[in-house]
Motif scaffolding. Structure first.
Motif, mmCIF file in Angstrom:
data_model
loop_
_atom_site.group_PDB
_atom_site.id
_atom_site.type_symbol
_atom_site.label_atom_id
_atom_site.label_comp_id
_atom_site.label_asym_id
_atom_site.label_seq_id
_atom_site.Cartn_x
_atom_site.Cartn_y
_atom_site.Cartn_z
ATOM 1 N N PRO A 221 37.666 43.759 42.706
ATOM 2 C CA PRO A 221 37.965 44.003 41.233
ATOM 3 C C PRO A 221 36.949 43.673 40.325
ATOM 4 O O PRO A 221 36.432 44.462 39.601
ATOM 5 N N GLY A 222 36.139 42.812 40.912
ATOM 6 C CA GLY A 222 34.836 42.419 40.010
ATOM 7 C C GLY A 222 33.759 43.317 40.057
ATOM 8 O O GLY A 222 32.696 43.052 39.586
ATOM 9 N N GLN A 223 33.660 44.228 41.321
ATOM 10 C CA GLN A 223 32.690 45.101 41.229
ATOM 11 C C GLN A 223 32.903 46.463 40.959
ATOM 12 O O GLN A 223 32.118 47.367 40.820
ATOM 13 N N ALA A 224 34.021 46.694 40.110
ATOM 14 C CA ALA A 224 34.386 48.032 39.458
ATOM 15 C C ALA A 224 33.199 48.201 38.347
ATOM 16 O O ALA A 224 32.817 47.356 37.642
ATOM 17 N N PRO A 225 32.911 49.413 38.255
ATOM 18 C CA PRO A 225 31.946 49.768 37.076
ATOM 19 C C PRO A 225 32.564 49.936 35.664
ATOM 20 O O PRO A 225 33.679 49.392 35.677
ATOM 21 N N PRO A 226 31.790 49.401 34.613
ATOM 22 C CA PRO A 226 32.344 49.146 33.317
ATOM 23 C C PRO A 226 33.386 50.076 32.835
ATOM 24 O O PRO A 226 34.468 49.983 32.099
ATOM 25 N N ALA A 227 33.010 51.485 33.258
ATOM 26 C CA ALA A 227 34.391 52.427 32.630
ATOM 27 C C ALA A 227 35.366 52.345 33.362
ATOM 28 O O ALA A 227 36.430 53.102 33.015
ATOM 29 N N LEU A 228 35.582 51.860 34.494
ATOM 30 C CA LEU A 228 36.771 51.475 35.272
ATOM 31 C C LEU A 228 37.194 49.882 35.140
ATOM 32 O O LEU A 228 38.340 49.589 35.626
ATOM 33 N N GLY A 229 36.589 49.352 34.146
ATOM 34 C CA GLY A 229 36.793 47.859 34.123
ATOM 35 C C GLY A 229 36.925 47.498 32.649
ATOM 36 O O GLY A 229 38.016 47.769 32.020
ATOM 37 N N GLU A 300 42.638 41.445 36.810
ATOM 38 C CA GLU A 300 41.098 41.082 37.211
ATOM 39 C C GLU A 300 39.983 41.999 37.180
ATOM 40 O O GLU A 300 39.030 41.836 36.411
ATOM 41 N N ARG A 301 40.394 43.191 37.389
ATOM 42 C CA ARG A 301 39.367 44.255 37.185
ATOM 43 C C ARG A 301 39.244 44.621 35.760
ATOM 44 O O ARG A 301 38.078 44.998 35.401
ATOM 45 N N LEU A 302 40.205 44.811 34.907
ATOM 46 C CA LEU A 302 40.125 45.031 33.718
ATOM 47 C C LEU A 302 39.547 43.947 32.731
ATOM 48 O O LEU A 302 39.406 44.089 31.339
ATOM 49 N N GLN A 303 39.260 42.718 33.396
ATOM 50 C CA GLN A 303 39.095 41.408 32.830
ATOM 51 C C GLN A 303 39.846 41.212 31.675
ATOM 52 O O GLN A 303 39.514 40.804 30.224
ATOM 53 N N LEU A 304 41.293 41.122 31.870
ATOM 54 C CA LEU A 304 42.063 40.790 30.921
ATOM 55 C C LEU A 304 42.083 39.282 30.255
ATOM 56 O O LEU A 304 41.550 38.521 30.872
#
Length: 407
Positions: A221-229, A300-304
């Motif tokens: 999840p931490g490697q997702a690009p900004p537009a998917l995070g 985690e991907r969205l960094q809630l």
């Protein structure tokens, strides 16, 4: 040039300060002004003004205090905050009360951009007004109104799409470059009553089916690009806090765009969960994510924010613990269970909203049982039973409360 609610002297001062630089109003003010004047839409009001200037925005801002003084015949308090490496400036002006009081302005330097990888942040450089308009999301937002002369710039035929109330992307790779544009489309669809143009729907479907981004669900999840995070989360927060979210989320689901979050959410019955979350006054974004196949990985991907991430974790832990609980237990037993360390009332409410099997006793706890207190106060117990402050007194208060509950 006249704009509802905008003091004419303010526009005069901005025009004077922009002397020597090409400057224009952009964004929602231009779109909404055209909708109001030519399509009889109600005027929606303006929380702020967005200005675009060729060259350094700071040059205009440096000239603005003197221009304001000349127009208003008095000094105008002005606070400036700079954002980003390209010097976007946020201004707060305290105009006289009869001129609208406090105003917020965003003044940005015109830029051009290019995407090296889909979904990543673009490379940005200073540019011209037309280049800046070309990097925007939809034709209806790619119009500008020059301060000098009031000329309407519409290089992408935004007026035509306003007339048909359609949202059309500017480029064939718009969704691939920045999939958060679909969330913005849903926001405008809900607020303005628009829909994606047919070719925009084709682009959205083709892009989502091809999934052109290097990161895929199931990857770190931490490697997702900004537009998917993080950028996706910020757009969702705006959708849920500022827009008619049932209409906006329905549009995303209709376009197949909830797969940007999780394929399971695309087929999810989210309405009940979010309506209950709203009734129980818990955050809507964790309630939406609760329907995902792996809510914690998505969080985690969205960094809630930490609190919302923790809320989802507690809800999942509570759901696991519920498997050993019987719905026929006494209220006191439910209180002991739900008030155990590591759980929060909000986690109980989120599980109620999610429609868990044993949701009825959880709702009773949320609405009534948790508010019941011992019929005798600590002071009265110390006077009448000779108890001292400490564990024994706390246990006695708990027993009395449980007895009252079970009655």
């Amino acid at each position: 040039m006249e704009i509802p609610d905008v003091p004419k002297p303010l526009l005069q001062a901005l025009t004077a300060a922009a002397a020597g630089q090409r400057c224009a109003l952009v964004g929602g003010v231009v779109r909404d002004l055209l909708l109001h004047r030519h399509h009889e839409d109600p005027w929606r009001g303006l929380p702020d003004l967005d200005l675009l200037v060729e060259g350094r925005a700071a040059d205009l801002v440096e000239r603005l205090p003197e221009a304001l003084r000349a127009v208003f015949a008095q000094p105008i308090p002005l606070r400036v905050q700079e954002h980003g490496s390209f010097g976007t400036l946020e201004l707060e002006l305290d105009l006289p009360e009869d001129q609208g009081g406090t105003w917020l302005l965003d003044i940005a330097s015109a830029r051009s951009e290019r995407y090296l990888e889909p979904g990543e942040n673009p490379l940005v450089s200073f540019g011209l007004l037309d280049e800046d308009l070309a990097r925007r999301d939809f034709t209806v937002n790619a119009m500008a109104l020059t301060l000098e002369g009031g000329e309407l710039l519409d290089p992408h035929r935004g007026q035509q799409d306003l007339s048909s109330r359609q949202l059309r992307f500017l480029h064939p790779s718009s969704v691939s470059d920045d999939p958060t544009r679909l969330v913005r489309a849903a926001r405008y669809a809900a607020r303005l009553g628009f829909d994606l143009a047919p070719d925009a729907q084709v682009q959205a479907h083709a892009t989502l089916s091809a999934w052109p981004w290097q990161w895929r669900p199931g990857d770190d999840p931490g490697q997702a690009p900004p537009a998917l995070g993080t950028r996706l989360r910020m757009e969702l927060e705006l959708l849920l806090s500022r827009e008619p979210w049932p209409t906006a989320l329905a549009a995303l689901q209709r376009w197949g765009a909830l797969v940007l979050l999780d394929p399971q959410l695309q087929a999810d019955q989210w309405r009940r969960r979010l309506h209950w979350a709203q009734r129980l006054q818990i955050p809507l974004l964790p309630a939406l994510l609760a329907g995902a196949s792996d809510p914690l990985a998505l969080a985690e991907r969205l960094q809630l924010p930490h609190r919302q991430h923790k809320l989802l974790a507690q809800m999942l832990e509570l759901e696991h613990r519920l498997q050993s609980q019987s719905a026929e237990q006494a209220p006191s037993a439910w209180c002991q269970f739900l008030e155990a360390p590591g759980l929060s009332p909000e986690a109980v409410a989120l599980l109620v909203a999610s429609g868990t099997t044993n949701w009825k006793p959880l709702l009773r706890w949320w609405l009534r049982w948790r508010h019941v207190r011992s019929p005798l106060t600590a002071n009265k117990l110390m006077r009448e039973e000779g108890l001292r402050p400490g564990p024994e007194l706390g246990e006695r208060l708990r027993q009395l409360r449980f007895t009252a509950l079970d009655r």
